[in-house]
Enzyme design. Structure first.
Site, PDB file in Angstrom:
ATOM      1  N   LYS A   1       0.926  -1.549   0.158  1.00  0.00           N
ATOM      2  CA  LYS A   1      -0.183  -0.396  -0.149  1.00  0.00           C
ATOM      3  C   LYS A   1       0.874   1.092  -0.276  1.00  0.00           C
ATOM      4  CE  LYS A   1      -3.651   2.549   0.243  1.00  0.00           C
ATOM      5  NZ  LYS A   1      -3.787   3.883   0.751  1.00  0.00           N
TER       6      LYS A   1
ATOM      7  N   HIS B   1       1.650   1.561  -3.506  1.00  0.00           N
ATOM      8  CA  HIS B   1       0.798   1.498  -3.914  1.00  0.00           C
ATOM      9  C   HIS B   1       0.068   3.362  -4.293  1.00  0.00           C
ATOM     10  CE1 HIS B   1      -3.252   3.100  -3.635  1.00  0.00           C
ATOM     11  NE2 HIS B   1      -4.005   2.409  -4.833  1.00  0.00           N
ATOM     12  N   ASN B   2       1.090   4.107  -3.100  1.00  0.00           N
ATOM     13  CA  ASN B   2       0.461   5.756  -2.755  1.00  0.00           C
ATOM     14  C   ASN B   2       1.784   6.534  -3.503  1.00  0.00           C
ATOM     15  OD1 ASN B   2      -1.628   4.733  -1.310  1.00  0.00           O
ATOM     16  ND2 ASN B   2      -1.332   6.046   0.453  1.00  0.00           N
TER      17      ASN B   2
ATOM     18  N   GLU C   1       1.059   6.301  -6.624  1.00  0.00           N
ATOM     19  CA  GLU C   1      -0.013   7.192  -6.890  1.00  0.00           C
ATOM     20  C   GLU C   1       0.276   8.668  -7.134  1.00  0.00           C
ATOM     21  OE1 GLU C   1      -3.392   9.199  -3.187  1.00  0.00           O
ATOM     22  OE2 GLU C   1      -4.141   6.497  -4.178  1.00  0.00           O
TER      23      GLU C   1
END
Length: 309
Positions: A173, A176-177, A180
């Site tokens: 995660k 993932h960020n 992003e």
């Protein structure tokens, strides 16, 4: 299945509601009475304390934490630990640092309690669209909560999975960020370039809408961008100040530790930090140096008004 949800803010309450829609029972606790009352309207059984929440759950218990990362997670676990028993299970669904999750897993394992770190993506749209779940932890513990994960995910066979042992969920995660950050920065720079090209008077909402279908750069982020530009093409009500949750910083630090080049993610993080500098000493010094070596003109600072910002 029955689950305890600790933290009934926007994310926690919406996740609990989606779990209930999947046919499960959720007992929820939040230190705020208003949050507990609002959760009850969603079908969540409110508990006035952690002790009451734990007592209401069947053994072996499963408790999901949706609280701010860091000290709050540790404090909540410390309060839960005397109430839980061997065979119980704790899930951290927030944005915790993965090394903290590894430590917590080891500590709880010493008490016979399983710990799952679940990286959760979906934001305010998760209730309707489902959540993307990146899960770390013991295989048997993850399998035990399979019905909850399938209720939260976009579909039973999509958008969720065990990605590895303890820490792997929050590590995934975190990355993932970081990705992003880079994607958002690229969109922002591209639209800023088009906005500045006054010669063509481009309709940015129209361009975003065109790109949504068939384009190589189509994405959910672009969908959201198009919606925002449709409401306010000039973003006139938005201040140029960009927060960060901390996961971009962790991603950059990890890239350095692993000797992985990550310039896009790193620069996108630095741009967020730059957005907060209302009186940039960096820019002042750059202008001064240009004046010193080349005689380039300086723009005078506006006179102080004496009024607070």
């Amino acid at each position: 299945m029955e689950l305890g949800m600790v933290g009934l803010g926007r994310m926690g309450a919406n996740m609990a509601e989606r779990i209930i829609r999947g046919g499960h029972r959720v007992i929820g606790f939040d230190p705020g009475a208003a949050a507990r009352q609002a959760a009850q309207a969603k079908g969540i059984v409110p508990a006035a304390s952690l002790a009451e929440l734990v007592a209401a759950l069947p053994v072996p218990r499963a408790v999901w934490l949706m609280v701010p990362a860091g000290k709050v997670v540790d404090d909540t676990i410390a309060q839960l630990l005397p109430l839980l028993a061997p065979g119980d299970l704790v899930v951290d669904g927030g944005n915790s640092y993965y090394k903290d999750s590894q430590r917590r897993s080891r500590e709880l394992a010493g008490h016979g309690i399983a710990y799952i770190d679940c990286g959760t993506s979906g934001g305010v749209w998760g209730l309707k669209e489902g959540y993307s779940l990146m899960i770390g932890g013991d295989e048997a513990a993850v399998a035990r909560l399979g019905p909850v994960f399938t209720a939260l995910a976009p579909a039973p066979d999509r958008g969720w999975g065990r990605v590895g042992p303890s820490g792997a969920g929050h590590f995934t995660k975190m990355v993932h960020n970081g990705i992003e950050y880079g994607m958002m920065q690229a969109y922002a720079e591209g639209f800023a370039l088009m906005e500045r090209k006054e010669e063509f008077a481009l309709d940015l909402h129209q361009v975003a809408d065109i790109w949504r279908d068939g384009s190589v750069v189509r994405s959910w982020l672009l969908d959201l961008t198009a919606d925002a530009l449709g409401r306010d093409a000039r973003l006139s009500s938005v201040a140029p100040f960009v927060e960060d949750s901390g996961e971009g910083r962790w991603t950059v630090a990890e890239a350095i530790d692993l000797d992985v080049s990550a310039p896009v993610i790193t620069l996108s993080l630095l741009e967020r930090l730059r957005s907060r500098d209302k009186d940039s000493f960096t820019d002042k010094l750059l202008a001064t140096m240009r004046n010193e070596f080349g005689g380039h003109a300086l723009h005078a600072a506006p006179p102080a008004t004496g009024k607070p910002d």
